[in-house]
Scaffold this motif. Structure first.
Motif, PDB file in Angstrom:
ATOM      1  N   THR A 100       8.236 -24.931  57.175  1.00 19.45           N
ATOM      2  CA  THR A 100       7.159 -23.954  57.139  1.00 19.45           C
ATOM      3  C   THR A 100       6.286 -24.191  58.361  1.00 19.45           C
ATOM      4  N   LEU A 101       5.377 -23.269  58.635  1.00 17.95           N
ATOM      5  CA  LEU A 101       4.526 -23.390  59.821  1.00 17.95           C
ATOM      6  C   LEU A 101       3.748 -24.693  59.865  1.00 17.95           C
ATOM      7  N   ASP A 102       3.280 -25.152  58.706  1.00 19.34           N
ATOM      8  CA  ASP A 102       2.466 -26.372  58.699  1.00 19.34           C
ATOM      9  C   ASP A 102       3.287 -27.624  58.967  1.00 19.34           C
ATOM     10  N   LEU A 103       4.604 -27.526  58.980  1.00 16.01           N
ATOM     11  CA  LEU A 103       5.454 -28.691  59.221  1.00 16.01           C
ATOM     12  C   LEU A 103       5.949 -28.797  60.653  1.00 16.01           C
ATOM     13  N   ILE A 104       5.576 -27.866  61.510  1.00 15.38           N
ATOM     14  CA  ILE A 104       6.089 -27.897  62.875  1.00 15.38           C
ATOM     15  C   ILE A 104       4.946 -27.878  63.880  1.00 15.38           C
ATOM     16  N   SER A 105       5.167 -28.547  64.999  1.00 12.25           N
ATOM     17  CA  SER A 105       4.112 -28.694  65.996  1.00 12.25           C
ATOM     18  C   SER A 105       3.985 -27.483  66.913  1.00 12.25           C
ATOM     19  N   TYR A 106       4.953 -26.594  66.927  1.00 13.37           N
ATOM     20  CA  TYR A 106       4.944 -25.469  67.858  1.00 13.37           C
ATOM     21  C   TYR A 106       4.596 -24.144  67.188  1.00 13.37           C
ATOM     22  N   SER A 107       4.031 -24.197  65.999  1.00 12.51           N
ATOM     23  CA  SER A 107       3.729 -22.966  65.267  1.00 12.51           C
ATOM     24  C   SER A 107       2.717 -22.084  65.999  1.00 12.51           C
ATOM     25  N   THR A 108       1.801 -22.695  66.769  1.00 17.13           N
ATOM     26  CA  THR A 108       0.791 -21.893  67.462  1.00 17.13           C
ATOM     27  C   THR A 108       1.419 -20.954  68.498  1.00 17.13           C
ATOM     28  N   GLN A 109       2.513 -21.388  69.142  1.00 15.25           N
ATOM     29  CA  GLN A 109       3.169 -20.514  70.122  1.00 15.25           C
ATOM     30  C   GLN A 109       3.766 -19.284  69.438  1.00 15.25           C
ATOM     31  N   ILE A 110       4.391 -19.487  68.290  1.00 21.93           N
ATOM     32  CA  ILE A 110       5.028 -18.370  67.583  1.00 21.93           C
ATOM     33  C   ILE A 110       3.975 -17.425  67.011  1.00 21.93           C
ATOM     34  N   ILE A 111       2.964 -17.987  66.362  1.00 18.06           N
ATOM     35  CA  ILE A 111       1.892 -17.152  65.801  1.00 18.06           C
ATOM     36  C   ILE A 111       1.168 -16.409  66.925  1.00 18.06           C
ATOM     37  N   GLY A 112       0.929 -17.089  68.043  1.00 16.41           N
ATOM     38  CA  GLY A 112       0.273 -16.439  69.182  1.00 16.41           C
ATOM     39  C   GLY A 112       1.063 -15.254  69.702  1.00 16.41           C
ATOM     40  N   ALA A 113       2.378 -15.395  69.800  1.00 17.89           N
ATOM     41  CA  ALA A 113       3.216 -14.285  70.261  1.00 17.89           C
ATOM     42  C   ALA A 113       3.152 -13.116  69.282  1.00 17.89           C
ATOM     43  N   LEU A 114       3.217 -13.412  67.995  1.00 18.34           N
ATOM     44  CA  LEU A 114       3.134 -12.341  66.990  1.00 18.34           C
ATOM     45  C   LEU A 114       1.775 -11.655  67.025  1.00 18.34           C
ATOM     46  N   GLN A 115       0.700 -12.434  67.164  1.00 20.54           N
ATOM     47  CA  GLN A 115      -0.636 -11.834  67.248  1.00 20.54           C
ATOM     48  C   GLN A 115      -0.748 -10.929  68.469  1.00 20.54           C
ATOM     49  N   LYS A 116      -0.180 -11.359  69.590  1.00 24.19           N
ATOM     50  CA  LYS A 116      -0.187 -10.542  70.816  1.00 24.19           C
ATOM     51  C   LYS A 116       0.479  -9.193  70.547  1.00 24.19           C
ATOM     52  N   HIS A 117       1.622  -9.216  69.889  1.00 21.90           N
ATOM     53  CA  HIS A 117       2.334  -7.966  69.601  1.00 21.90           C
ATOM     54  C   HIS A 117       1.590  -7.118  68.577  1.00 21.90           C
ATOM     55  N   LEU A 118       0.972  -7.749  67.588  1.00 23.53           N
ATOM     56  CA  LEU A 118       0.198  -6.992  66.599  1.00 23.53           C
ATOM     57  C   LEU A 118      -0.993  -6.294  67.253  1.00 23.53           C
ATOM     58  N   GLU A 119      -1.615  -6.957  68.241  1.00 20.16           N
ATOM     59  CA  GLU A 119      -2.758  -6.363  68.938  1.00 20.16           C
ATOM     60  C   GLU A 119      -2.329  -5.244  69.888  1.00 20.16           C
ATOM     61  N   ASN A 120      -1.132  -5.365  70.473  1.00 19.18           N
ATOM     62  CA  ASN A 120      -0.712  -4.436  71.530  1.00 19.18           C
ATOM     63  C   ASN A 120       0.306  -3.392  71.095  1.00 19.18           C
ATOM     64  N   THR A 121       0.679  -3.396  69.832  1.00 21.00           N
ATOM     65  CA  THR A 121       1.713  -2.483  69.350  1.00 21.00           C
ATOM     66  C   THR A 121       1.143  -1.562  68.286  1.00 21.00           C
ATOM     67  N   ARG A 122       1.382  -0.289  68.451  1.00 20.89           N
ATOM     68  CA  ARG A 122       1.038   0.664  67.392  1.00 20.89           C
ATOM     69  C   ARG A 122       2.213   0.659  66.427  1.00 20.89           C
ATOM     70  N   GLY A 123       1.931   0.628  65.166  1.00 20.39           N
ATOM     71  CA  GLY A 123       3.000   0.647  64.180  1.00 20.39           C
ATOM     72  C   GLY A 123       3.495  -0.748  63.842  1.00 20.39           C
ATOM     73  N   THR A 124       4.763  -0.830  63.502  1.00 18.10           N
ATOM     74  CA  THR A 124       5.362  -2.054  62.970  1.00 18.10           C
ATOM     75  C   THR A 124       5.765  -3.032  64.066  1.00 18.10           C
ATOM     76  N   VAL A 125       5.463  -4.299  63.839  1.00 17.73           N
ATOM     77  CA  VAL A 125       5.934  -5.394  64.684  1.00 17.73           C
ATOM     78  C   VAL A 125       7.080  -6.057  63.935  1.00 17.73           C
ATOM     79  N   ARG A 126       8.241  -6.138  64.588  1.00 19.19           N
ATOM     80  CA  ARG A 126       9.430  -6.663  63.933  1.00 19.19           C
ATOM     81  C   ARG A 126       9.781  -8.059  64.425  1.00 19.19           C
TER      82      ARG A 126
END
Length: 186
Positions: free
Chosen positions: A7-33
């Motif tokens: 799970t995210l809390d068990l890995i040291s690189y979770s911030t990179q993945i969450i950051g990428a998803l947040q970037k797409h959520l902020e910059n994408t209209r509609g669904t982020v896949r």
């Protein structure tokens, strides 16, 4: 080793993945896949959905596993569950983020890694992110990268012109050194 319940809390690189998803959520209209290649029980996908719960239905997760291993408690977070080998599957959509944390790429010999990365690249939305994890060894071997070999490999990927940015982050988990490769598509 191979952990299907990460799970995210068990890995040291979770911030990179969450950051990428947040970037797409902020910059994408509609669904982020998001495509999770090697989903195991679905715990990682579920923890991402929980961490980004404000995204609601805007974050759609497709998980691939070799068997029907998604557990009932993780299934509600996953929009689509696919069974099989991702490299051999046809996909009817493009993804903003593709992760393969302990799935197909992790198990491959270093000489076989380029093909699944190219397949993942072909499934990316413009500017999408790929994250894959590889074990690192200190002495040259046929199967795993040394850090200098990984530097050469990622430089070669960048020079291919298929990626806007290529980087890797080293970290140690238990007694093994790993590198998270992060590719940003053009």
């Amino acid at each position: 080793g191979y952990y299907i319940d990460r799970t995210l809390d068990l890995i040291s690189y979770s911030t990179q993945i969450i950051g990428a998803l947040q970037k797409h959520l902020e910059n994408t209209r509609g669904t982020v896949r998001l495509l999770d290649k090697g989903a195991g029980t679905g715990a990682f996908s579920s923890s991402i959905k929980h961490a980004l719960q404000n995204a609601g239905k805007r974050l759609e997760i497709t998980s691939i596993s070799l068997t029907r291993s998604i557990t009932p408690e993780n299934r509600p977070s996953i929009a689509r569950e696919r069974i099989g080998i991702g490299l051999n599957m046809r996909h009817d959509t493009k993804y903003h983020v593709i992760i393969d944390i302990t799935g197909e790429d992790w198990r491959l010999a270093k000489n076989d890694l380029r093909k699944p990365l190219e397949k993942s690249s072909s499934l990316l939305e413009k500017g999408g992110d790929i994250f894959t994890l590889v074990p690192i060894v200190s002495k040259p071997s046929e199967h795993n990268f040394t850090l200098p070999e990984l530097d050469d490999f990622t430089t070669d990927l960048l020079l291919s012109g298929k990626y806007f940015n290529v980087e890797h982050f080293g970290f140690k988990e238990k007694d093994t050194l790993y590198s998270l490769i992060h590719l940003v598509g053009v």
